[in-house]
Design an enzyme around this catalytic site. Structure first.
Site, PDB file in Angstrom:
ATOM      1  N   VAL A  13       0.446  -5.620   2.567  1.00 15.64           N
ATOM      2  CA  VAL A  13      -0.404  -6.809   2.534  1.00 15.64           C
ATOM      3  C   VAL A  13       0.142  -7.828   1.528  1.00 15.64           C
ATOM      4  O   VAL A  13       0.203  -9.027   1.804  1.00 15.64           O
ATOM      5  CB  VAL A  13      -1.866  -6.413   2.203  1.00 15.64           C
ATOM      6  CG1 VAL A  13      -2.744  -7.636   2.001  1.00 15.64           C
ATOM      7  CG2 VAL A  13      -2.437  -5.540   3.323  1.00 15.64           C
ATOM      8  N   PHE A  37       1.302  -1.064 -13.396  1.00 11.42           N
ATOM      9  CA  PHE A  37      -0.088  -1.525 -13.453  1.00 11.42           C
ATOM     10  C   PHE A  37      -1.028  -0.486 -14.058  1.00 11.42           C
ATOM     11  O   PHE A  37      -2.183  -0.796 -14.357  1.00 11.42           O
ATOM     12  CB  PHE A  37      -0.604  -1.922 -12.061  1.00 11.42           C
ATOM     13  CG  PHE A  37       0.092  -3.110 -11.441  1.00 11.42           C
ATOM     14  CD1 PHE A  37       1.067  -3.829 -12.132  1.00 11.42           C
ATOM     15  CD2 PHE A  37      -0.222  -3.520 -10.158  1.00 11.42           C
ATOM     16  CE1 PHE A  37       1.707  -4.923 -11.560  1.00 11.42           C
ATOM     17  CE2 PHE A  37       0.407  -4.609  -9.572  1.00 11.42           C
ATOM     18  CZ  PHE A  37       1.375  -5.309 -10.271  1.00 11.42           C
ATOM     19  N   ALA A  60      -2.743  -1.010  -4.901  1.00 13.55           N
ATOM     20  CA  ALA A  60      -3.682   0.100  -4.680  1.00 13.55           C
ATOM     21  C   ALA A  60      -2.926   1.408  -4.660  1.00 13.55           C
ATOM     22  O   ALA A  60      -1.707   1.439  -4.432  1.00 13.55           O
ATOM     23  CB  ALA A  60      -4.416  -0.075  -3.347  1.00 13.55           C
ATOM     24  N   TYR A  99      -8.975  -5.846  -1.812  1.00  9.64           N
ATOM     25  CA  TYR A  99      -8.994  -5.199  -0.488  1.00  9.64           C
ATOM     26  C   TYR A  99      -9.585  -3.807  -0.587  1.00  9.64           C
ATOM     27  O   TYR A  99      -9.277  -3.045  -1.505  1.00  9.64           O
ATOM     28  CB  TYR A  99      -7.569  -5.163   0.094  1.00  9.64           C
ATOM     29  CG  TYR A  99      -7.052  -6.568   0.231  1.00  9.64           C
ATOM     30  CD1 TYR A  99      -7.410  -7.349   1.318  1.00  9.64           C
ATOM     31  CD2 TYR A  99      -6.304  -7.155  -0.798  1.00  9.64           C
ATOM     32  CE1 TYR A  99      -7.020  -8.678   1.406  1.00  9.64           C
ATOM     33  CE2 TYR A  99      -5.909  -8.483  -0.722  1.00  9.64           C
ATOM     34  CZ  TYR A  99      -6.275  -9.236   0.384  1.00  9.64           C
ATOM     35  OH  TYR A  99      -5.898 -10.553   0.457  1.00  9.64           O
ATOM     36  N   ASP A 102     -12.202   1.049   5.308  1.00  5.70           N
ATOM     37  CA  ASP A 102     -13.187   1.707   6.187  1.00  5.70           C
ATOM     38  C   ASP A 102     -13.554   3.098   5.642  1.00  5.70           C
ATOM     39  O   ASP A 102     -14.586   3.654   6.007  1.00  5.70           O
ATOM     40  CB  ASP A 102     -12.610   1.845   7.600  1.00  5.70           C
ATOM     41  CG  ASP A 102     -11.239   2.512   7.612  1.00  5.70           C
ATOM     42  OD1 ASP A 102     -10.375   2.099   6.815  1.00  5.70           O
ATOM     43  OD2 ASP A 102     -11.029   3.454   8.399  1.00  5.70           O
ATOM     44  N   TYR A 125      -9.950   9.275  -2.035  1.00  2.00           N
ATOM     45  CA  TYR A 125      -9.463   7.896  -1.848  1.00  2.00           C
ATOM     46  C   TYR A 125     -10.644   6.960  -1.547  1.00  2.00           C
ATOM     47  O   TYR A 125     -10.784   5.902  -2.165  1.00  2.00           O
ATOM     48  CB  TYR A 125      -8.436   7.860  -0.708  1.00  2.00           C
ATOM     49  CG  TYR A 125      -8.069   6.465  -0.251  1.00  2.00           C
ATOM     50  CD1 TYR A 125      -7.185   5.677  -0.988  1.00  2.00           C
ATOM     51  CD2 TYR A 125      -8.620   5.916   0.912  1.00  2.00           C
ATOM     52  CE1 TYR A 125      -6.855   4.381  -0.571  1.00  2.00           C
ATOM     53  CE2 TYR A 125      -8.292   4.640   1.337  1.00  2.00           C
ATOM     54  CZ  TYR A 125      -7.413   3.881   0.598  1.00  2.00           C
ATOM     55  OH  TYR A 125      -7.081   2.611   1.012  1.00  2.00           O
ATOM     56  N   LYS A 129     -12.015   3.753  -3.766  1.00  2.00           N
ATOM     57  CA  LYS A 129     -12.112   2.387  -3.231  1.00  2.00           C
ATOM     58  C   LYS A 129     -13.544   1.859  -3.387  1.00  2.00           C
ATOM     59  O   LYS A 129     -13.753   0.701  -3.740  1.00  2.00           O
ATOM     60  CB  LYS A 129     -11.681   2.343  -1.767  1.00  2.00           C
ATOM     61  CG  LYS A 129     -10.211   2.657  -1.506  1.00  2.00           C
ATOM     62  CD  LYS A 129      -9.241   1.729  -2.224  1.00  2.00           C
ATOM     63  CE  LYS A 129      -9.235   0.319  -1.717  1.00  2.00           C
ATOM     64  NZ  LYS A 129      -8.195  -0.496  -2.432  1.00  2.00           N
ATOM     65  N   TRP A 150      -6.714   0.765   9.020  1.00  2.00           N
ATOM     66  CA  TRP A 150      -5.497   1.114   9.748  1.00  2.00           C
ATOM     67  C   TRP A 150      -4.411   0.029   9.622  1.00  2.00           C
ATOM     68  O   TRP A 150      -3.936  -0.515  10.624  1.00  2.00           O
ATOM     69  CB  TRP A 150      -5.821   1.358  11.233  1.00  2.00           C
ATOM     70  CG  TRP A 150      -6.826   2.420  11.517  1.00  2.00           C
ATOM     71  CD1 TRP A 150      -7.676   3.048  10.657  1.00  2.00           C
ATOM     72  CD2 TRP A 150      -7.103   2.997  12.808  1.00  2.00           C
ATOM     73  NE1 TRP A 150      -8.456   3.965  11.324  1.00  2.00           N
ATOM     74  CE2 TRP A 150      -8.128   3.953  12.645  1.00  2.00           C
ATOM     75  CE3 TRP A 150      -6.584   2.783  14.085  1.00  2.00           C
ATOM     76  CZ2 TRP A 150      -8.638   4.698  13.702  1.00  2.00           C
ATOM     77  CZ3 TRP A 150      -7.104   3.521  15.141  1.00  2.00           C
ATOM     78  CH2 TRP A 150      -8.116   4.466  14.946  1.00  2.00           C
TER      79      TRP A 150
HETATM   80  N1  LIG Z   1      -2.705   1.058   4.407  1.00  2.00           N
HETATM   81  C1  LIG Z   1      -3.872   1.188   5.065  1.00  2.00           C
HETATM   82  O1  LIG Z   1      -3.931   1.765   6.161  1.00  2.00           O
HETATM   83  C2  LIG Z   1      -5.136   0.589   4.483  1.00  2.00           C
HETATM   84  C3  LIG Z   1      -6.340   0.758   5.192  1.00  2.00           C
HETATM   85  C4  LIG Z   1      -7.503   0.191   4.653  1.00  2.00           C
HETATM   86  C5  LIG Z   1      -7.449  -0.509   3.456  1.00  2.00           C
HETATM   87  N2  LIG Z   1      -6.272  -0.631   2.804  1.00  2.00           N
HETATM   88  C6  LIG Z   1      -6.260  -1.360   1.532  1.00  2.00           C
HETATM   89  O2  LIG Z   1      -5.478  -2.547   1.709  1.00  2.00           O
HETATM   90  C7  LIG Z   1      -4.833  -2.880   0.483  1.00  2.00           C
HETATM   91  C8  LIG Z   1      -3.342  -3.098   0.701  1.00  2.00           C
HETATM   92  O3  LIG Z   1      -2.795  -1.893   1.229  1.00  2.00           O
HETATM   93  P1  LIG Z   1      -1.277  -1.816   1.698  1.00  2.00           P
HETATM   94  O4  LIG Z   1      -1.268  -1.102   2.996  1.00  2.00           O
HETATM   95  O5  LIG Z   1      -0.623  -3.149   1.558  1.00  2.00           O
HETATM   96  O6  LIG Z   1      -0.722  -0.823   0.579  1.00  2.00           O
HETATM   97  P2  LIG Z   1       0.783  -0.530   0.149  1.00  2.00           P
HETATM   98  O7  LIG Z   1       1.752  -1.045   1.154  1.00  2.00           O
HETATM   99  O8  LIG Z   1       0.819   0.928  -0.217  1.00  2.00           O
HETATM  100  O9  LIG Z   1       0.938  -1.397  -1.167  1.00  2.00           O
HETATM  101  C9  LIG Z   1       0.347  -1.027  -2.397  1.00  2.00           C
HETATM  102  C10 LIG Z   1       1.076  -1.768  -3.486  1.00  2.00           C
HETATM  103  O10 LIG Z   1       0.541  -1.362  -4.751  1.00  2.00           O
HETATM  104  C11 LIG Z   1       1.625  -1.213  -5.646  1.00  2.00           C
HETATM  105  N3  LIG Z   1       1.334  -0.261  -6.716  1.00  2.00           N
HETATM  106  C12 LIG Z   1       0.773   0.967  -6.590  1.00  2.00           C
HETATM  107  N4  LIG Z   1       0.731   1.564  -7.802  1.00  2.00           N
HETATM  108  C13 LIG Z   1       1.280   0.699  -8.696  1.00  2.00           C
HETATM  109  C14 LIG Z   1       1.508   0.721 -10.094  1.00  2.00           C
HETATM  110  N5  LIG Z   1       1.170   1.776 -10.859  1.00  2.00           N
HETATM  111  N6  LIG Z   1       2.106  -0.345 -10.671  1.00  2.00           N
HETATM  112  C15 LIG Z   1       2.470  -1.411  -9.947  1.00  2.00           C
HETATM  113  N7  LIG Z   1       2.266  -1.521  -8.608  1.00  2.00           N
HETATM  114  C16 LIG Z   1       1.668  -0.463  -7.998  1.00  2.00           C
HETATM  115  C17 LIG Z   1       2.745  -0.668  -4.788  1.00  2.00           C
HETATM  116  O11 LIG Z   1       3.956  -0.904  -5.443  1.00  2.00           O
HETATM  117  P3  LIG Z   1       5.306  -0.143  -5.004  1.00  2.00           P
HETATM  118  O12 LIG Z   1       5.684  -0.793  -3.705  1.00  2.00           O
HETATM  119  O13 LIG Z   1       6.245  -0.418  -6.105  1.00  2.00           O
HETATM  120  O14 LIG Z   1       4.927   1.301  -4.865  1.00  2.00           O
HETATM  121  C18 LIG Z   1       2.587  -1.494  -3.521  1.00  2.00           C
HETATM  122  O15 LIG Z   1       3.290  -2.711  -3.620  1.00  2.00           O
HETATM  123  C19 LIG Z   1      -5.169  -1.753  -0.494  1.00  2.00           C
HETATM  124  O16 LIG Z   1      -6.258  -2.123  -1.289  1.00  2.00           O
HETATM  125  C20 LIG Z   1      -5.587  -0.606   0.413  1.00  2.00           C
HETATM  126  O17 LIG Z   1      -6.464   0.293  -0.240  1.00  2.00           O
HETATM  127  C21 LIG Z   1      -5.109  -0.111   3.298  1.00  2.00           C
END
Ligand SMILES: NC(=O)c1ccc[n+]([C@@H]2O[C@H](COP(=O)([O-])OP(=O)(O)OC[C@H]3O[C@@H](n4cnc5c(N)ncnc54)[C@H](OP(=O)(O)O)[C@@H]3O)[C@@H](O)[C@H]2O)c1
Length: 306
Positions: A13, A37, A60, A99, A102, A125, A129, A150
Site C-alpha cells: 500500500v 519503527f 504494519a 489501515y 477485515d 493479528y 489491528k 485481501w
Molecule cells: N496484506 C493484506 O492482505 C491486508 C489485509 C487487510 C489489511 N491490511 C492492512 O493494510 C496495511 C498495508 O498492508 P500491506 O499489505 O501494504 O503490508 P506490507 O506490504 O507488509 O507492508 C508493511 C510495511 O511495513 C513496514 N514495516 C514493518 N515493520 C517495520 C519496522 N519495524 N520498521 C519499519 N518498517 C516496518 C514494512 O517494511 P519492510 O518492507 O522493510 O519490511 C513494509 O513496508 C496494513 O495496515 C495492513 O494491516 C493488509
C-alpha cells in the site's frame, strides 16, 4: 504547502500511496532504511521535525501466522505505534490516516460487516489491528481508518503473485473456497485514500471515522485463483496447471496457525455515501492489476519521494 509524512513507502500500500499522495502536498517518506519503527520515540521525533499536516501510516506487522507466536512485535507495530502516532497527530493538529483489516470481525454469518458492528478478532493479528483502531479513535480527533481485505498488487508478497508462481511450476493446486471476501488492489486503496483525504481536508473532522475500503462484489480464495488463471491463459502466460487441476478445499483441510474469518464481506455504503464514490468491482480491478504484472510495469520499484 502541506507536509505529508508517509510511513513505509515500500510496502504494497505504501508504494502506491507514494504515487497517489504527491498532489496533496510535500511528501516525506520514512522507511525501515531510515529508522526501525519499533524504536517509536526516535520515529516520533523524526516525524515531529517534519511538522506534519498529514501522517499516513502504511506500516504494519502483516505476518498473520507469525503474530500468533511473536505477539510483542505484532502489538508494537500494530497497536503501540498507531497509538503514539495518534497522540502526535493530536499535538500537531494533523490528520492521521491508518489501515486496518477485515480480521477485526468474527467472520460469522453471511451479511456484510458494517463499521459499527461488534468486533471480535479470531487471531492475534486481528486483536493487534483492533487495538490500533481503538487507540487512534481515543487519542486523536482527525483520523481516517480504512479497514480493507485481501490486499494484493503487481509487486510485493501477495496471493495473486503466489498463485501465478505456483501455477507456473505445479500441475495441481488446491485452494480454500469457504472464506468469502473481496480482493483489494493496493492501488485502489491508495487512490481512494487520496480522494477521501482531499475531501477530509476541505470538510474537516466531521469526516473522521472508520471506513471499509474494498472493491464491490465478493468471491472466495478459490474464485480469486480461478479468475487469476483465466486472465493468465487469456494473456498467453504459460501455466503448468491445467484448468481441471485447480480444486476447491475447505478451511479445515488447510490448517494455519492463525484462524481466518469465513465471512470477510465488508459493507461499502459508508465510504461510498460519505465521499460520494462508487467502488469498482473486484474483477475489473484484478484485470488492471494483472495487466500491470503482465506488462512488468512494476520494474520501476524506486520510491519517488525525496
Ligand atoms: N496484506 C493484506 O492482505 C491486508 C489485509 C487487510 C489489511 N491490511 C492492512 O493494510 C496495511 C498495508 O498492508 P500491506 O499489505 O501494504 O503490508 P506490507 O506490504 O507488509 O507492508 C508493511 C510495511 O511495513 C513496514 N514495516 C514493518 N515493520 C517495520 C519496522 N519495524 N520498521 C519499519 N518498517 C516496518 C514494512 O517494511 P519492510 O518492507 O522493510 O519490511 C513494509 O513496508 C496494513 O495496515 C495492513 O494491516 C493488509
Amino acid at each position: 504547502m502541506r507536509n505529508i509524512v508517509l510511513l513505509a513507502p515500500n510496502g504494497q500500500v505504501g508504494f502506491e500511496l507514494a504515487r497517489s499522495l504527491v498532489g496533496l502536498g510535500k511528501l516525506h517518506c520514512l522507511s525501515r532504511a531510515d529508522i526501525d519503527f519499533s524504536n517509536i520515540n526516535m520515529l516520533l521525533a523524526r516525524i515531529a521535525q517534519l511538522q506534519p499536516d498529514i501522517i499516513v501510516n502504511a506500516a504494519a506487522w502483516t505476518a498473520v501466522d507469525k503474530a500468533e507466536t511473536e505477539q510483542d512485535g505484532a502489538y508494537l507495530l500494530n497497536a503501540t505505534l498507531p497509538a503514539a502516532l495518534a497522540t502526535l497527530a493530536q499535538q500537531s493538529n494533523a490528520w492521521l490516516v491508518h489501515y486496518s483489516s477485515d480480521y477485526v470481525y468474527p467472520g460469522t454469518g453471511s451479511n456484510a460487516w458494517q463499521e459499527h458492528d461488534t468486533t471480535a478478532p479470531l487471531s492475534v493479528y486481528g486483536q493487534t489491528k483492533l487495538a490500533g483502531d481503538s487507540a487512534i479513535q481515543q487519542h486523536c480527533a482527525k483520523y481516517l481508518i480504512f479497514r480493507t481485505s485481501w490486499v494484493y498488487a503487481a509487486r510485493g508478497n501477495n496471493f495473486m503473485r503466489t498463485m501465478l508462481k505456483l501455477a507456473q511450476s505445479r500441475e495441481a493446486l488446491q485452494v480454500v473456497s469457504d472464506q468469502i471476501g473481496a480482493p483489494t488492489p493496493a492501488r485502489l486503496i491508495a487512490n481512494i485514500t487520496a480522494l477521501s483525504l482531499q475531501q477530509a481536508l476541505q470538510r474537516g473532522e466531521a469526516l473522521s471515522g472508520v471506513y471499509h475500503l474494498a472493491p464491490a462484489g465478493e468471491t472466495s480464495w478459490y474464485g480469486f485463483a480461478e479468475a487469476i488463471f483465466t486472465l493468465a491463459r487469456q494473456h498467453g502466460v504459460m501455466l503448468t496447471l491445467a484448468p481441471e487441476k485447480l480444486s476447491a478445499i475447505g478451511t479445515a483441510d488447510y490448517p494455519t496457525a492463525a484462524k481466518r474469518p469465513a465471512n470477510s464481506r465488508l459493507c461499502l455504503t459508508k465510504i461510498q455515501q460519505t465521499f460520494n464514490l462508487q467502488m469498482p468491482d473486484w474483477q475489473s480491478q484484478l484485470a488492471l492489476t494483472f495487466i500491470e504484472w503482465r506488462n512488468n510495469t512494476q520494474v520501476d520499484n524506486t520510491v519517488i519521494c525525496p
